[in-house]
Design an enzyme around this catalytic site. Structure first.
Site, PDB file in Angstrom:
ATOM      1  CG  ASP A 121       7.259  -7.680   3.340  1.00  0.00           C
ATOM      2  OD1 ASP A 121       6.209  -8.954   4.889  1.00  0.00           O
ATOM      3  OD2 ASP A 121       6.005  -6.885   3.518  1.00  0.00           O
ATOM      4  CD  GLU A 175       4.194  -8.664   0.956  1.00  0.00           C
ATOM      5  OE1 GLU A 175       4.575  -7.860   1.865  1.00  0.00           O
ATOM      6  OE2 GLU A 175       3.965  -9.639   0.931  1.00  0.00           O
ATOM      7  CD  GLU A 176       3.324  -3.871  -0.352  1.00  0.00           C
ATOM      8  OE1 GLU A 176       3.615  -4.726   0.409  1.00  0.00           O
ATOM      9  OE2 GLU A 176       2.399  -3.644  -0.993  1.00  0.00           O
ATOM     10  CG  LEU A 208       3.038  -1.864   7.517  1.00  0.00           C
ATOM     11  CD1 LEU A 208       2.706  -3.513   7.787  1.00  0.00           C
ATOM     12  CD2 LEU A 208       4.507  -1.997   8.824  1.00  0.00           C
ATOM     13  CG  ASP A 209       5.843  -9.493   7.832  1.00  0.00           C
ATOM     14  OD1 ASP A 209       5.503 -10.788   6.714  1.00  0.00           O
ATOM     15  OD2 ASP A 209       5.334 -10.344   8.845  1.00  0.00           O
ATOM     16  CG  ASP A 215      -1.101 -11.202  -0.813  1.00  0.00           C
ATOM     17  OD1 ASP A 215      -1.896 -11.454  -1.302  1.00  0.00           O
ATOM     18  OD2 ASP A 215       0.134 -10.653  -0.442  1.00  0.00           O
ATOM     19  CG  ASP A 239       0.802  -3.087   3.330  1.00  0.00           C
ATOM     20  OD1 ASP A 239      -0.434  -3.695   2.820  1.00  0.00           O
ATOM     21  OD2 ASP A 239       1.432  -3.673   4.140  1.00  0.00           O
ATOM     22  CD  GLU A 283       7.259 -11.690   2.640  1.00  0.00           C
ATOM     23  OE1 GLU A 283       6.374 -13.115   3.078  1.00  0.00           O
ATOM     24  OE2 GLU A 283       5.802 -11.416   3.628  1.00  0.00           O
TER      25      GLU A 283
HETATM   26  P1  AFP Z   1      -0.006  -9.505   5.490  1.00  0.00           P
HETATM   27  O1  AFP Z   1       1.262  -8.590   6.068  1.00  0.00           O
HETATM   28  O2  AFP Z   1      -1.052  -9.603   4.263  1.00  0.00           O
HETATM   29  O3  AFP Z   1      -0.507 -10.218   7.260  1.00  0.00           O
HETATM   30  O4  AFP Z   1       1.057 -11.631   5.824  1.00  0.00           O
HETATM   31  C1  AFP Z   1       1.749 -11.723   6.626  1.00  0.00           C
HETATM   32  C2  AFP Z   1       2.530 -13.000   6.236  1.00  0.00           C
HETATM   33  O5  AFP Z   1       2.977 -12.383   5.485  1.00  0.00           O
HETATM   34  C3  AFP Z   1       3.272 -13.453   8.379  1.00  0.00           C
HETATM   35  O6  AFP Z   1       3.612 -12.424   8.508  1.00  0.00           O
HETATM   36  C4  AFP Z   1       2.351 -14.172   8.965  1.00  0.00           C
HETATM   37  O7  AFP Z   1       2.767 -15.357   9.080  1.00  0.00           O
HETATM   38  C5  AFP Z   1       0.879 -15.306   7.760  1.00  0.00           C
HETATM   39  O8  AFP Z   1       1.236 -14.148   6.464  1.00  0.00           O
HETATM   40  C6  AFP Z   1      -0.007 -14.707   8.150  1.00  0.00           C
HETATM   41  O9  AFP Z   1      -0.803 -15.584   7.659  1.00  0.00           O
HETATM   42  P2  AFP Z   1      -2.018 -16.045   7.554  1.00  0.00           P
HETATM   43  O10 AFP Z   1      -2.902 -15.047   7.359  1.00  0.00           O
HETATM   44  O11 AFP Z   1      -2.751 -17.294   5.992  1.00  0.00           O
HETATM   45  O12 AFP Z   1      -2.062 -17.312   9.125  1.00  0.00           O
END
Ligand code: AFP
Length: 354
Positions: free
Chosen positions: A118, A99-100, A120-121, A71, A77, A282
């Site tokens: 995680d 995650e990082e 920064l989610d 990613d 992040d 997560e």
């Molecule tokens: P990011 O941190 O890369 O934005 O991902 C967020 C995540 O892990 C989680 O928080 C969301 O529920 C999911 O991804 C969203 O996934 P999609 O972009 O495939 O809908």
């Protein structure tokens, strides 16, 4: 009216005050509580950064790097991860998984705690100013070393929580005796208890899934969603609502506030055969919170907290939220046609609605 008369006395409700009994217990409970305080301090710093938005630079910009899963890493992040690492210095944290970070880091070899985060989610939402969050899991460090500290059932967690950076910054936390809600007070810059014993409503009419992936899902998930979309004209005999924020922490906080079920299932896209979300930092902490609040969390059939990871960034399908809905989705996996097995005619199936 002066500020002193307007503001209530919050001293007895700060996170520190609420964790004092756990700290007084000694042992793992105490070490875990102190680790939670350090994580909370880091999250106040992350909240400050996020509140600045573009004034803090391009927080949503890609750094050119990627995490272990490939990613793209966003500036925030990396900065969030750095803030957490700095806050854990001097705590009893022996092992740190993020995650990082590609691999597990050893912080204090004599420490008794293992932390998985995680940092920064939801980072795809940074520039859109949509709520994002930090997710953390606190485990006892294993005498068998770093891997053994994380490659174990999520039921071994000592504490778990998330911080959501939204219109207000909130910490939702469990140390194994229910779930508490703490709000960051901008004036005192302390997390203050707002509620205890949070409970996820048992039933719900709201589900969260990224519907653009419909064609990639397995049959049980498609059937469950089809039946929700059919609403009052279908076998469920009532209408449902859908939400998708693409920020796990935002979806989780909504589910804690009014119920709902979240689904990020496995799908047939390359790399998504086990879904998107990571088990250790997560799914497992969210599952611990959900079960502590009377909800449930599975991979479609098995409880998340019973799964034993074998790799650090292992993914898992994640379905969690209102108990009745999670159990119903398990039913679709065990017998995908089970809704239809009751009666082939919609009008006769109302007898079995949940
Ligand atoms: P990011 O941190 O890369 O934005 O991902 C967020 C995540 O892990 C989680 O928080 C969301 O529920 C999911 O991804 C969203 O996934 P999609 O972009 O495939 O809908």
């Amino acid at each position: 009216m002066s500020d002193a008369t307007r503001r209530p006395d919050l001293s007895g409700r700060t996170l520190e005050a609420c964790l004092e009994p756990a700290i007084a217990e000694g042992g793992d409970k105490s070490a875990a509580a102190r680790t939670v305080l350090a994580l909370a301090t880091a999250c106040i710093g992350i909240s400050d950064l996020i509140a600045l938005g573009p004034l803090a630079g391009s927080l949503g910009a890609v750094t050119g790097g990627a995490n272990a899963d490939g990613d793209e890493q966003k500036e925030l992040d990396v900065q969030a991860n750095d803030l957490i690492l700095a806050a854990l210095a001097g705590t009893a944290t022996a092992f740190y998984a993020s995650e990082e970070e590609d691999a597990i880091m050893t912080l204090d070899p004599a420490g008794s705690i293992a932390v998985a985060v995680d940092p920064l989610d939801g980072s795809s939402n940074i520039d859109a100013n949509v709520s994002i969050g930090t997710i953390f899991s606190v485990m006892p460090a294993s005498p068998d070393g770093a891997s053994a500290s994380f490659f174990r059932p999520g039921r071994d967690q000592l504490a778990a929580g998330y911080v959501i950076y939204g219109p207000h910054t909130a910490l939702v936390l469990t140390i194994g005796d229910g779930v508490g809600l703490f709000i960051l007070d901008p004036a005192s810059r302390q997390f203050v208890k707002a509620r205890t014993n949070l409970a996820i409503p048992v039933s719900t009419r709201e589900y969260a899934i990224n519907a653009s992936n419909y064609r990639h899902w397995t049959n049980p998930i498609r059937l469950f969603i089809d039946d929700c979309i059919a609403g009052s004209e279908g076998p469920r005999g009532r209408d449902f609502n859908m939400r998708w924020v693409a920020s796990l922490v935002a979806e989780t906080h909504r589910i804690f506030s009014r119920g709902g079920v979240f689904l990020y299932p496995a799908d047939n896209r390359p790399g998504y055969q086990s879904g998107r979300l990571r088990l250790i930092y997560e799914a497992a902490p969210i599952a611990f919170l959900a079960e502590q609040a009377g909800g449930a969390a599975t991979d479609g059939t098995a409880p998340i907290l019973d799964k034993i990871p074998t790799t650090l960034h292992e993914r898992t399908p994640l379905i969690f939220g209102s108990l009745e809905k999670v159990n119903r989705i398990t039913g679709y996996h065990v017998d995908p046609a089970f809704e239809r097995s009751v009666s082939p005619l919609f009008e006769q199936r109302g007898l079995f609605r949940a």
